[in-house]
Design a protein around this motif. Structure first.
Motif, PDB file in Angstrom:
ATOM      1  N   GLU A 105       2.184   0.902  -4.644  1.00 49.13           N
ATOM      2  CA  GLU A 105       2.122   0.898  -3.178  1.00 49.13           C
ATOM      3  C   GLU A 105       1.619  -0.431  -2.624  1.00 49.13           C
ATOM      4  O   GLU A 105       1.676  -0.664  -1.413  1.00 49.13           O
ATOM      5  CB  GLU A 105       1.204   2.018  -2.670  1.00 49.13           C
ATOM      6  CG  GLU A 105       1.556   3.405  -3.194  1.00 49.13           C
ATOM      7  CD  GLU A 105       2.802   3.971  -2.554  1.00 49.13           C
ATOM      8  OE1 GLU A 105       3.280   3.399  -1.563  1.00 49.13           O
ATOM      9  OE2 GLU A 105       3.314   4.995  -3.049  1.00 49.13           O
ATOM     10  N   ARG A 141      -1.001   4.459   4.624  1.00 47.26           N
ATOM     11  CA  ARG A 141       0.021   5.369   4.109  1.00 47.26           C
ATOM     12  C   ARG A 141      -0.660   6.645   3.622  1.00 47.26           C
ATOM     13  O   ARG A 141      -1.551   6.599   2.774  1.00 47.26           O
ATOM     14  CB  ARG A 141       0.778   4.724   2.947  1.00 47.26           C
ATOM     15  CG  ARG A 141       2.037   5.496   2.533  1.00 47.26           C
ATOM     16  CD  ARG A 141       2.528   5.051   1.164  1.00 47.26           C
ATOM     17  NE  ARG A 141       2.939   3.660   1.106  1.00 47.26           N
ATOM     18  CZ  ARG A 141       4.187   3.222   1.259  1.00 47.26           C
ATOM     19  NH1 ARG A 141       5.155   4.076   1.527  1.00 47.26           N
ATOM     20  NH2 ARG A 141       4.469   1.941   1.138  1.00 47.26           N
ATOM     21  N   TRP A 170       9.002   0.756   1.543  1.00 49.85           N
ATOM     22  CA  TRP A 170       9.396   1.549   0.384  1.00 49.85           C
ATOM     23  C   TRP A 170       8.211   1.678  -0.566  1.00 49.85           C
ATOM     24  O   TRP A 170       7.138   1.121  -0.320  1.00 49.85           O
ATOM     25  CB  TRP A 170      10.631   0.951  -0.280  1.00 49.85           C
ATOM     26  CG  TRP A 170      10.457  -0.364  -1.002  1.00 49.85           C
ATOM     27  CD1 TRP A 170       9.598  -1.381  -0.682  1.00 49.85           C
ATOM     28  CD2 TRP A 170      11.175  -0.797  -2.146  1.00 49.85           C
ATOM     29  NE1 TRP A 170       9.739  -2.420  -1.555  1.00 49.85           N
ATOM     30  CE2 TRP A 170      10.694  -2.103  -2.476  1.00 49.85           C
ATOM     31  CE3 TRP A 170      12.175  -0.248  -2.931  1.00 49.85           C
ATOM     32  CZ2 TRP A 170      11.189  -2.841  -3.559  1.00 49.85           C
ATOM     33  CZ3 TRP A 170      12.672  -0.980  -4.006  1.00 49.85           C
ATOM     34  CH2 TRP A 170      12.176  -2.249  -4.304  1.00 49.85           C
ATOM     35  N   HIS A 171       8.401   2.389  -1.674  1.00 49.42           N
ATOM     36  CA  HIS A 171       7.279   2.705  -2.560  1.00 49.42           C
ATOM     37  C   HIS A 171       7.178   1.778  -3.762  1.00 49.42           C
ATOM     38  O   HIS A 171       6.423   2.073  -4.690  1.00 49.42           O
ATOM     39  CB  HIS A 171       7.395   4.159  -3.042  1.00 49.42           C
ATOM     40  CG  HIS A 171       7.114   5.161  -1.967  1.00 49.42           C
ATOM     41  ND1 HIS A 171       5.842   5.578  -1.636  1.00 49.42           N
ATOM     42  CD2 HIS A 171       7.951   5.805  -1.113  1.00 49.42           C
ATOM     43  CE1 HIS A 171       5.897   6.448  -0.644  1.00 49.42           C
ATOM     44  NE2 HIS A 171       7.175   6.604  -0.310  1.00 49.42           N
TER      45      HIS A 171
END
Length: 285
Positions: free
Chosen positions: A200, A172, A140-141
């Motif tokens: 991130e 990513r 996830w972020h």
């Protein structure tokens, strides 16, 4: 005896129990920290506590515990020495399985200890160069939150092990983020490059210490985006973590990093880090 902490009590590990309706168990609705203790003393303990409190605020789990007192006593009960302390805080037991939760839930707090090697005791010549692979970052972020939802990390680390590698480095949108449980550094022409702090990546405690030591010792560094080419063509690549210190990566995706040997700037940083650790823990120089 292997003593753990659970909700205000210290007990033998085999006595510890949580409800099957605990949201940490059902949903991974929890955060954690891993804090090294060397010679019975927490290493960068306040920085770890600050990161824990950031995670708790971000997921809206109540804080307010004396974390240092809880952990120091747990370490003492486990004999002191060199230990890795795992601390997990869940949102609590809601009594049923429901995505929604009541704001008044009492958090579940669990902590345990595992013996760990003091990285400062290892001679530089005995540090093993690591092999790594690069794979997609599918997490996830909000990686700045130290969440217990670690399935993506587990799967890619196993992917690395299946390829006889030690670590997986994550990519990513074409940019390197971090390892499965580590931060990344690339050296080129005597300058250290590391990914910028963002949601991130997890703000590594040892990462910050490496940058502090670089600044204090006149070593240039830049926080910047690193793509796959920059990663794989660097003169040196390192990873860092709280329990392992700073380690050299000597191959990525089966190709040598630089000349395939541990680099001179890594060796200098390793010495700076171990000297800092010894001085902090024992007062020695």
């Amino acid at each position: 005896m292997n003593t753990v902490y659970l909700n205000g009590r210290y007990m033998a590990a085999e006595e510890a129990r949580i409800s099957p309706f605990d949201r940490g168990f059902l949903f991974g609705d929890s955060v954690y920290e891993v804090i090294p203790y060397f010679q019975g003393r927490g290493f960068r303990l306040q920085e770890h506590i600050a990161r824990l409190e950031h995670s708790l605020r971000a997921v809206r789990i109540p804080n307010g515990r004396d974390w240092v007192a809880i952990l120091d006593q747990l370490v003492e009960l486990n004999g002191g020495g060199n230990l890795s302390v795992y601390l997990q805080v869940t949102r609590g037991d809601s009594g049923s399985r429901s995505h929604a939760y009541d704001a008044g839930l009492e958090p579940t707090i669990f902590a345990c200890c595992t013996p760990v090697r003091d990285f400062a005791s290892l001679p530089v010549a005995e540090v093993k160069g690591l092999a790594a692979i690069v794979t997609a970052d599918l997490r996830w972020h909000r990686c700045d939150i130290k969440s217990t939802c670690l399935l993506p990390n587990i799967l890619v680390l196993q992917q690395a092990r299946d390829q006889q590698a030690d670590e997986a480095l994550l990519l990513r949108d074409g940019v390197v983020t971090e390892g499965t449980s580590s931060n990344i550094f690339v050296v080129r022409q005597g300058v250290i490059y590391t990914p910028k702090r963002s949601s991130e990546i997890l703000g590594g405690i040892t990462r910050e210490l490496v940058l502090e030591l670089a600044d204090e010792n006149g070593i240039q560094y830049q926080e910047t985006d690193i793509d796959y080419e920059a990663l794989t063509t660097g003169d040196e690549v390192w990873i860092s973590s709280s329990t392992r210190g700073v380690l050299p990566v000597t191959s990525i995706d089966g190709q040598a990093v630089g000349n395939g040997e541990k680099g001179p700037l890594w060796a200098r940083m390793f010495e700076l880090l171990t000297r800092y650790q010894r001085k902090l823990m024992t007062g020695s120089k």
